[in-house]
Design an enzyme around this catalytic site. Sequence first.
Site, mmCIF file in Angstrom:
data_model
loop_
_atom_site.group_PDB
_atom_site.id
_atom_site.type_symbol
_atom_site.label_atom_id
_atom_site.label_comp_id
_atom_site.label_asym_id
_atom_site.label_seq_id
_atom_site.Cartn_x
_atom_site.Cartn_y
_atom_site.Cartn_z
ATOM 1 N N GLY A 3 6.770 -0.924 4.702
ATOM 2 C CA GLY A 3 7.778 0.096 4.979
ATOM 3 C C GLY A 3 7.232 1.331 5.664
ATOM 4 O O GLY A 3 7.905 2.358 5.742
ATOM 5 N N GLU A 35 6.517 -3.025 -4.866
ATOM 6 C CA GLU A 35 7.494 -2.065 -5.411
ATOM 7 C C GLU A 35 7.746 -2.344 -6.892
ATOM 8 O O GLU A 35 7.969 -1.418 -7.669
ATOM 9 C CB GLU A 35 8.791 -2.105 -4.588
ATOM 10 C CG GLU A 35 8.573 -1.447 -3.230
ATOM 11 C CD GLU A 35 9.427 -2.004 -2.110
ATOM 12 O OE1 GLU A 35 10.446 -2.659 -2.387
ATOM 13 O OE2 GLU A 35 9.058 -1.782 -0.941
ATOM 14 N N SER A 46 5.461 -4.308 7.535
ATOM 15 C CA SER A 46 5.934 -3.826 8.840
ATOM 16 C C SER A 46 5.857 -4.887 9.941
ATOM 17 O O SER A 46 5.588 -4.567 11.098
ATOM 18 C CB SER A 46 5.187 -2.551 9.244
ATOM 19 O OG SER A 46 5.417 -1.536 8.277
ATOM 20 N N LYS A 72 15.596 -6.120 -0.404
ATOM 21 C CA LYS A 72 15.400 -5.050 -1.396
ATOM 22 C C LYS A 72 16.765 -4.602 -1.924
ATOM 23 O O LYS A 72 17.664 -5.426 -2.059
ATOM 24 C CB LYS A 72 14.598 -3.891 -0.797
ATOM 25 C CG LYS A 72 13.350 -4.365 -0.053
ATOM 26 C CD LYS A 72 12.397 -3.262 0.282
ATOM 27 C CE LYS A 72 11.283 -3.802 1.157
ATOM 28 N NZ LYS A 72 10.158 -2.903 1.267
ATOM 29 N N ASN A 97 13.273 -9.870 2.812
ATOM 30 C CA ASN A 97 13.434 -9.227 1.515
ATOM 31 C C ASN A 97 14.381 -8.049 1.721
ATOM 32 O O ASN A 97 13.986 -7.030 2.274
ATOM 33 C CB ASN A 97 12.063 -8.754 1.006
ATOM 34 C CG ASN A 97 12.167 -7.932 -0.265
ATOM 35 O OD1 ASN A 97 13.200 -7.919 -0.921
ATOM 36 N ND2 ASN A 97 11.081 -7.249 -0.611
ATOM 37 N N GLU A 103 0.400 -8.781 1.275
ATOM 38 C CA GLU A 103 1.118 -7.586 1.693
ATOM 39 C C GLU A 103 0.282 -6.349 1.377
ATOM 40 O O GLU A 103 0.344 -5.821 0.254
ATOM 41 C CB GLU A 103 2.447 -7.484 0.952
ATOM 42 C CG GLU A 103 3.405 -8.618 1.221
ATOM 43 C CD GLU A 103 4.845 -8.148 1.141
ATOM 44 O OE1 GLU A 103 5.563 -8.305 2.120
ATOM 45 O OE2 GLU A 103 5.233 -7.604 0.095
ATOM 46 N N HIS A 130 6.019 -8.190 -6.152
ATOM 47 C CA HIS A 130 6.131 -7.277 -5.002
ATOM 48 C C HIS A 130 5.548 -5.914 -5.375
ATOM 49 O O HIS A 130 5.669 -5.466 -6.522
ATOM 50 C CB HIS A 130 7.601 -7.139 -4.576
ATOM 51 C CG HIS A 130 7.752 -6.456 -3.263
ATOM 52 N ND1 HIS A 130 7.710 -5.084 -3.130
ATOM 53 C CD2 HIS A 130 7.919 -6.955 -2.017
ATOM 54 C CE1 HIS A 130 7.846 -4.770 -1.848
ATOM 55 N NE2 HIS A 130 7.969 -5.885 -1.151
#
Length: 255
Positions: free
Chosen positions: A177, A101, A217, A15, A13, A171, A99
């Site tokens: 991250g 985010e 991660s 991003k 991904n 996730e 996701h």
Amino acid sequence: MNKAKRKTVIAGNWKMNMTPGEGVSFVNKLKEIVKNQNNCGIVVCVPDIDMQSVSEALKDSNIKLGAQNAHWELSGAFTGETSVNMLKAFNTEYVIIGHSERRQFFGEINLSVNKRLKTIIGSGLKAIVCVGELLDERELGITTEIVSLQTKIALKDVAPEQMKNVIIAYEPVWAIGTGKTATAEEANRVNGIIRGVIEDLYNKDIAEATTIQYGGSMNAANAKELLSKENVDGGLIGGASLKHEDFAAIIAAAQ
Ligand code: PEP
């Protein structure tokens, strides 16, 4: 449960990283390194603006193209959005949805994830549906409830025969991250809970055939242990997917 019944998929991904030119030079290097890795699916989920050039660069390679979101309507007055037909024009095969985010910064909710999912798989694309708990939710001891709820709502009205085009990515939000990874045992345990939800909604065969990734991660150093677990059928990778050596090492760990 039998890992051989499902496909391992390693998806990057990107991003909001990589211009079209940077994306092309990245995949040109990556496709050379991974050209003989055929035991797992390899996907790069790129910004929409990179689609055309990266799609060209991926022709005749074993790397598939993915997007990071898609709208649930096929066209219309939705400023700034991208439809599945627009993605399909560039041979896109996968779309990430839900996701954390998108949930955190762009108002994504479980019901909109479900609407996106039905449009994506209805159009013949494959979806990577992200679920995962916040740190507060983990500390409250409600991880099982959160991932079960997210999975159930995402899959509302999804027909059994459509499940072959659905990947779930567990996730944990606190691991994305941050450099903090769920232990392999914990990733395996939660992925197993998600598989149980799919079994309850459908049946054992469908649950055993569904790819359930881990993301958070994952990197060249921890991938092998995570991917060795019974219920971890690949990874959704952010930071480490931006370095071709690291991403290739994760793909190698999945072989
Ligand atoms: C992600 O963005 O889905 C992700 C898992 O990011 P990272 O690998 O950087 O934690």
